[in-house]
Design an enzyme around this catalytic site. Structure first.
Site, short mmCIF file in Angstrom:
data_model
loop_
_atom_site.label_atom_id
_atom_site.label_comp_id
_atom_site.label_asym_id
_atom_site.label_seq_id
_atom_site.Cartn_x
_atom_site.Cartn_y
_atom_site.Cartn_z
N SER A 224 -57.80 -44.80 -94.58
CA SER A 224 -58.14 -44.27 -94.28
C SER A 224 -58.72 -42.64 -95.52
CB SER A 224 -57.92 -42.64 -93.11
OG SER A 224 -59.30 -42.48 -92.19
N ASP B 96 -63.43 -52.11 -86.74
CA ASP B 96 -63.17 -50.55 -86.82
C ASP B 96 -64.11 -49.48 -85.97
OD1 ASP B 96 -62.92 -47.69 -87.92
OD2 ASP B 96 -61.50 -48.60 -89.28
N HIS C 245 -58.85 -49.52 -86.50
CA HIS C 245 -59.13 -49.04 -87.83
C HIS C 245 -57.32 -48.79 -88.33
CE1 HIS C 245 -59.94 -45.33 -90.63
NE2 HIS C 245 -59.54 -44.22 -89.91
#
Length: 421
Positions: free
Chosen positions: A291, A366, A398
């Site tokens: 991320s 995602d 994600h």
């Protein structure tokens, strides 16, 4: 994002009134916790107006009665014993290391503030006696095993109740520090070592990171077990870069309007310092994150090609114009007001510098960091005639999907060769 008002509403008349206003040059905490006292009219209010989070007693008419806590340090947690006119709080208040948590007591009127845990180690597991005269706490550091101490609440250390000798330390980690490039802050990190560490060998390095605003990459707690990567033949480096939490507003806001600049600079500078050691192989340095950490990994290998040999971008945003406004505009303002920041904070702006190897991994569904972030990065690499590796998960969100760690491990084995030397 910079201006907060707390309003009261009279449910009968509909009259609205602002009772608190807070301003910050960077960004303002958007939902500070109000802790009401027993009269339901006064409350403890956390404010960052001094540059550190501290507490005041206010009321619903907008009056400020007193400042309860003060000091050039950040408060992490607070407990109120109203019947005894007492407040306890845990803060980053050690002058030796800003990541050593310390326990404090202060009267609710702001008088007699004192630090109870006077040993300069990291403290936790606090137990305050019912008569408020004694405190039991555990203390430790990265390479010092935990001991349990009893303190008098005037700050006097009395005795260890349970103790592990420092000579029994596993010595699997070392906390280090260096000065930030702008000479404004000490930056702290941890170097993790294999259980069979041999200073006569040369080891490749993995810089594992997240690094996003307000996060905390490391703590000062004792490291009793080796990291998995270390027993695969790597040294692992983690750093609390500028922009992370626990150090006050100036440190937190250092990356304001320029994500992907000073934050990744601190990680690269940590590697530059550590590779001067004989057992650190500066030619075999990987960087990996998920991320925001994936963004940092990509920025690392593009902006600091002299430092990083290989990078794994796991579900990383690559252009902040692609991300949620509620998050992005807090730290970057808008693209219209900060065009240069958005340009310099896009990984695609720096792909031409790539010298090492990069692996891009993303989930095709995602809904946090959209796959377009990976697609746009790949397109920029293709346009520049540069090679890369990628893996996508058709039903992955994600969190990516099955096999992500195996793919990452195989990539680093090929690019960093931990069995070499």
């Amino acid at each position: 994002q910079q201006h907060l008002k707390v309003m009261t509403v009279d449910l009968e008349s509909g009259e609205c009134k602002a009772i608190i206003e807070e301003h910050q040059e960077t960004w303002q905490e958007n939902s500070p916790a109000m802790r009401f006292l027993k009269d339901k009219k006064r409350f403890l209010w956390p404010t960052d107006k001094t540059g550190f989070t501290h507490y005041e007693v206010r009321d619903l008419e907008g009056n400020v009665f007193q400042t309860v806590t003060q000091g050039d340090f950040q408060i992490n947690s607070l407990e109120v014993f109203e019947d005894e006119n007492l407040v306890s709080f845990v803060a980053n208040s050690s002058s030796v290391n800003p990541y050593y948590m310390q326990y404090h007591l202060v009267s609710l009127d702001g008088k007699r503030q004192r630090r109870v845990t006077t040993l300069d180690y990291h403290h936790s597991n606090f137990q305050l006696s019912p008569d408020r005269k004694w405190l039991i706490a555990q203390y430790e550091s990265v390479n010092r095993p935990p001991s349990t101490a009893i303190y008098r609440t005037d700050g006097k250390f009395i005795a260890n109740l349970a103790e592990q000798s420092p000579s029994t330390a596993a010595n699997l980690a070392e906390m280090f520090k260096f000065r930030s490039e702008d000479d404004q802050f000490d930056i702290y990190g941890i170097l993790y070592k294999p259980s069979d560490f041999d200073p006569g060998k040369e080891y490749p390095v993995i810089n594992a990171l997240y690094g996003g605003p307000g996060s905390r990459e490391i703590s000062a707690r004792y490291v009793s077990r080796p990291r998995r990567e270390c027993d695969e033949g790597y040294l692992v480096v983690k750093v609390n870069n500028r922009g992370t939490g626990g150090r006050g507003k100036a440190f937190l806001g250092a990356a304001y309007l320029k994500l992907g600049d000073v934050d990744i600079q601190d990680h690269a500078d940590a590697i530059r310092m550590l590779r001067k050691r004989s057992y650190v192989d500066g030619d075999r340095v990987g960087i990996v994150g998920h991320s925001y950490g994936g963004f940092m990994a990509a920025m690392g290998i593009f902006k600091h090609p002299d430092v990083y040999t290989a990078a794994v971008d796991r579900a990383g945003p690559t252009d902040w114009r692609n991300y949620d406004t509620i998050y992005t505009e807090r730290y970057m303002s808008t693209p219209q007001l900060n065009p240069e920041g958005y340009k310099m904070g896009a990984a695609m702006s720096h792909v031409k510098n790539l010298k090492g190897k990069i692996l891009i991994m993303h989930g095709m569904v995602d809904d946090n960091v959209h796959p377009n972030n990976a697609f746009q990065l790949i397109e920029a690499l293709d346009r520049a005639g540069l090679t890369y590796e990628s893996r996508f998960w058709p039903n992955g969100g994600h969190g990516l999907g099955r096999g992500v760690d195996v793919t990452q491990g195989e990539f680093f084995k090929r690019t960093l060769r931990p069995e070499s030397h």
